[in-house]
Design a protein around this motif. Structure first.
Motif, PDB file in Angstrom:
ATOM      1  N   VAL A 175       0.817  -1.106   0.024  1.00 12.78           N
ATOM      2  CA  VAL A 175       0.131   0.005  -0.065  1.00 12.78           C
ATOM      3  C   VAL A 175       0.849   1.492  -0.033  1.00 12.78           C
ATOM      4  O   VAL A 175       0.625   2.233  -0.731  1.00 12.78           O
ATOM      5  N   ALA A 176       2.002   1.206   0.897  1.00 12.83           N
ATOM      6  CA  ALA A 176       3.018   2.196   0.874  1.00 12.83           C
ATOM      7  C   ALA A 176       3.463   2.524  -0.576  1.00 12.83           C
ATOM      8  O   ALA A 176       3.502   3.886  -0.838  1.00 12.83           O
ATOM      9  N   ASP A 177       3.890   1.436  -1.095  1.00  8.65           N
ATOM     10  CA  ASP A 177       4.409   1.613  -2.570  1.00  8.65           C
ATOM     11  C   ASP A 177       3.251   2.156  -3.544  1.00  8.65           C
ATOM     12  O   ASP A 177       3.548   2.779  -4.574  1.00  8.65           O
ATOM     13  N   TRP A 178       2.000   1.525  -3.446  1.00  5.64           N
ATOM     14  CA  TRP A 178       0.990   2.099  -4.136  1.00  5.64           C
ATOM     15  C   TRP A 178       0.862   3.463  -4.066  1.00  5.64           C
ATOM     16  O   TRP A 178       0.895   4.268  -4.911  1.00  5.64           O
ATOM     17  N   GLN A 204       2.737  -1.226  11.007  1.00  2.00           N
ATOM     18  CA  GLN A 204       4.160  -1.285  11.201  1.00  2.00           C
ATOM     19  C   GLN A 204       4.789  -1.530   9.565  1.00  2.00           C
ATOM     20  O   GLN A 204       5.597  -0.719   8.965  1.00  2.00           O
ATOM     21  N   GLY A 205       4.082  -2.427   8.875  1.00  2.00           N
ATOM     22  CA  GLY A 205       4.646  -2.534   7.381  1.00  2.00           C
ATOM     23  C   GLY A 205       4.399  -1.412   6.373  1.00  2.00           C
ATOM     24  O   GLY A 205       5.088  -1.114   5.934  1.00  2.00           O
ATOM     25  N   PHE A 206       3.446  -0.580   6.766  1.00  8.92           N
ATOM     26  CA  PHE A 206       3.093   0.782   5.989  1.00  8.92           C
ATOM     27  C   PHE A 206       3.965   1.657   6.270  1.00  8.92           C
ATOM     28  O   PHE A 206       4.732   2.407   5.487  1.00  8.92           O
ATOM     29  N   LEU A 210       7.119   3.334   4.022  1.00  9.83           N
ATOM     30  CA  LEU A 210       7.451   4.974   3.915  1.00  9.83           C
ATOM     31  C   LEU A 210       8.661   5.455   4.225  1.00  9.83           C
ATOM     32  O   LEU A 210       9.144   6.342   3.624  1.00  9.83           O
ATOM     33  N   ARG A 211       9.172   5.028   5.611  1.00 11.52           N
ATOM     34  CA  ARG A 211      10.471   5.538   5.865  1.00 11.52           C
ATOM     35  C   ARG A 211      11.633   5.079   4.950  1.00 11.52           C
ATOM     36  O   ARG A 211      12.350   5.789   4.575  1.00 11.52           O
ATOM     37  N   GLU A 212      11.537   3.667   4.570  1.00  7.91           N
ATOM     38  CA  GLU A 212      12.393   3.492   3.618  1.00  7.91           C
ATOM     39  C   GLU A 212      12.423   4.289   2.289  1.00  7.91           C
ATOM     40  O   GLU A 212      13.460   4.633   1.477  1.00  7.91           O
ATOM     41  N   LEU A 217       4.940   9.439   7.483  1.00  4.61           N
ATOM     42  CA  LEU A 217       3.297   9.221   7.693  1.00  4.61           C
ATOM     43  C   LEU A 217       2.625  10.472   8.267  1.00  4.61           C
ATOM     44  O   LEU A 217       3.063  10.678   9.452  1.00  4.61           O
ATOM     45  N   TRP A 218       2.011  10.839   7.640  1.00  4.98           N
ATOM     46  CA  TRP A 218       1.258  12.212   7.974  1.00  4.98           C
ATOM     47  C   TRP A 218       0.377  12.134   9.167  1.00  4.98           C
ATOM     48  O   TRP A 218       0.461  12.981   9.992  1.00  4.98           O
ATOM     49  N   ARG A 219      -0.463  11.324   9.291  1.00  3.99           N
ATOM     50  CA  ARG A 219      -1.188  10.965  10.638  1.00  3.99           C
ATOM     51  C   ARG A 219      -1.597   9.677  10.643  1.00  3.99           C
ATOM     52  O   ARG A 219      -1.966   8.924   9.900  1.00  3.99           O
ATOM     53  N   VAL A 220      -1.865   9.463  11.939  1.00  2.00           N
ATOM     54  CA  VAL A 220      -2.572   7.913  12.420  1.00  2.00           C
ATOM     55  C   VAL A 220      -3.912   8.339  13.123  1.00  2.00           C
ATOM     56  O   VAL A 220      -3.553   9.061  14.116  1.00  2.00           O
TER      57      VAL A 220
END
Length: 356
Positions: A175-178, A204-206, A210-212, A217-220
């Motif tokens: 999803v992050a790649d998407w 964690q996976g998301f 994103l960090r990589e 990550l704008w908001r949780v």
């Protein structure tokens, strides 16, 4: 006047044996697959049993063989269609293999620890836990009772239990790649229950991917539960600052995403002026409702059929004693209207199937 419905005596294996002049154990073997009894004797016993209305008592046989052929399915709320579908598939798969199921449900928001002692009273051959937390202590109690525990779509660190789940971290990274491929900048994650492995692993996976990529990550937003209402409220929270709303939202599961989509629709109908952009929305599970025309939800599809089959194999073909199975199966991307297809890349094509 006597009610015959209450005085009728059922025929027994002994009655069938006496009628044919064979031993009671021979009658028992005739109803046992692959038992040593001649075809002619088996056929005669089955005919006599049919004429006398005799049927073997599965519970009594379980006491003799120490195998009840019953599996306990322990679930939290089944309001999520993903788990309703899973329960139906478990029942079908197990019945095809000669097992029956007993369903036990915990109240919404509760773990299943209090249920397990009740489940074990039924001498089940295995316990499959769906959609509800389980403690390490309770898993150990099942082990002492020589009853294997299979955590379905859940994991529990340190527990002596088998695990069958989707690979949440790798799937969430997709999803992050998407979103990165769609050039989204303000990325939000809507969380479910924070005490569940599924929520932790998906977040964690998301966030790790994103960090990589050097993307924040704008908001949780803490939804608090995996429900439609939680997703609806979370979307309302995200839309409270229109000038700083997210351009992409990853919901921890599909049913939450559907609530979010409905909240967004209402906001778009009532907001003045109209919001210039609609965020890309992705869920997780692959429930049928996500494909309805009113939602067209893009999502990560869990391999439910393969997951159920893997869990059933642990019951029917158990691993060597002391060996725990940990099966993590890959999810796939289902692209619909709520989030457009990302540009194809060699890296993505090796890790996910894009279903249009």
């Amino acid at each position: 006047m006597t009610d015959s419905r209450h005085t009728r005596i059922r025929s027994t294996a002994r009655d069938v044996a006496q009628a044919l002049g064979v031993s009671q154990s021979t009658v028992s073997r005739a109803f046992t697959e692959d038992a040593s009894v001649s075809p002619q004797t088996r056929a005669a016993i089955l005919r006599m049993a049919g004429s006398m209305g005799y049927k073997p008592n599965a519970l009594a046989r379980g006491l003799i063989t120490n195998r009840s052929k019953i599996v306990g399915l322990v679930s939290g709320s089944v309001g999520n269609p993903f788990y309703a579908d899973a329960l139906q598939r478990f029942s079908q798969h197990l019945q095809q293999r000669g097992y029956q199921t007993l369903l036990f449900t915990a109240p919404a928001g509760h773990d299943v620890d209090a249920l397990l002692p009740v489940v074990l009273q039924y001498q089940v051959d295995a316990v499959i836990v769906l959609s509800a937390p389980l403690s390490v202590a309770t898993a150990e109690a099942c082990e002492r009772a020589n009853t294997p525990v299979i955590l379905f779509n859940r994991s529990l660190s340190g527990a002596k239990a088998h695990t069958v789940a989707c690979d949440n971290m790798a799937s969430a990274a997709l999803v992050a790649d998407w979103f990165a491929a769609l050039d989204c900048r303000r990325l939000a994650f809507v969380a479910g229950r924070d005490d569940t492995s599924t929520n932790r692993e998906r977040l964690q996976g998301f966030s790790s991917r994103l960090r990589e990529r050097g993307m924040p990550l704008w908001r949780v937003v803490a939804g608090g539960d995996f429900t439609y209402e939680a997703g609806y409220r979370a979307m309302q929270t995200l839309l409270t600052t229109p000038d700083d709303a997210p351009d992409a939202i990853f919901f921890a599961n599909d049913i939450m995403a559907l609530g979010g989509i409905d909240a967004l629709k209402l906001d778009q109908e009532t907001a003045s002026p109209r919001r210039p952009h609609t965020p890309s929305i992705v869920g997780f599970d692959g429930i049928a409702m996500g494909g309805w025309a009113s939602y067209q939800l893009s999502t990560i599809v869990q391999p439910l059929e393969e997951m159920v089959a893997a869990a059933v194999r642990i019951v029917t073909d158990p691993p060597p004693e002391g060996q725990l199975v940990e099966a993590k199966l890959p999810g796939t991307m289902m692209v619909r209207v709520s989030a457009s297809a990302p540009p194809a890349s060699p890296e993505q094509s090796t890790r996910a199937a894009v279903l249009l």
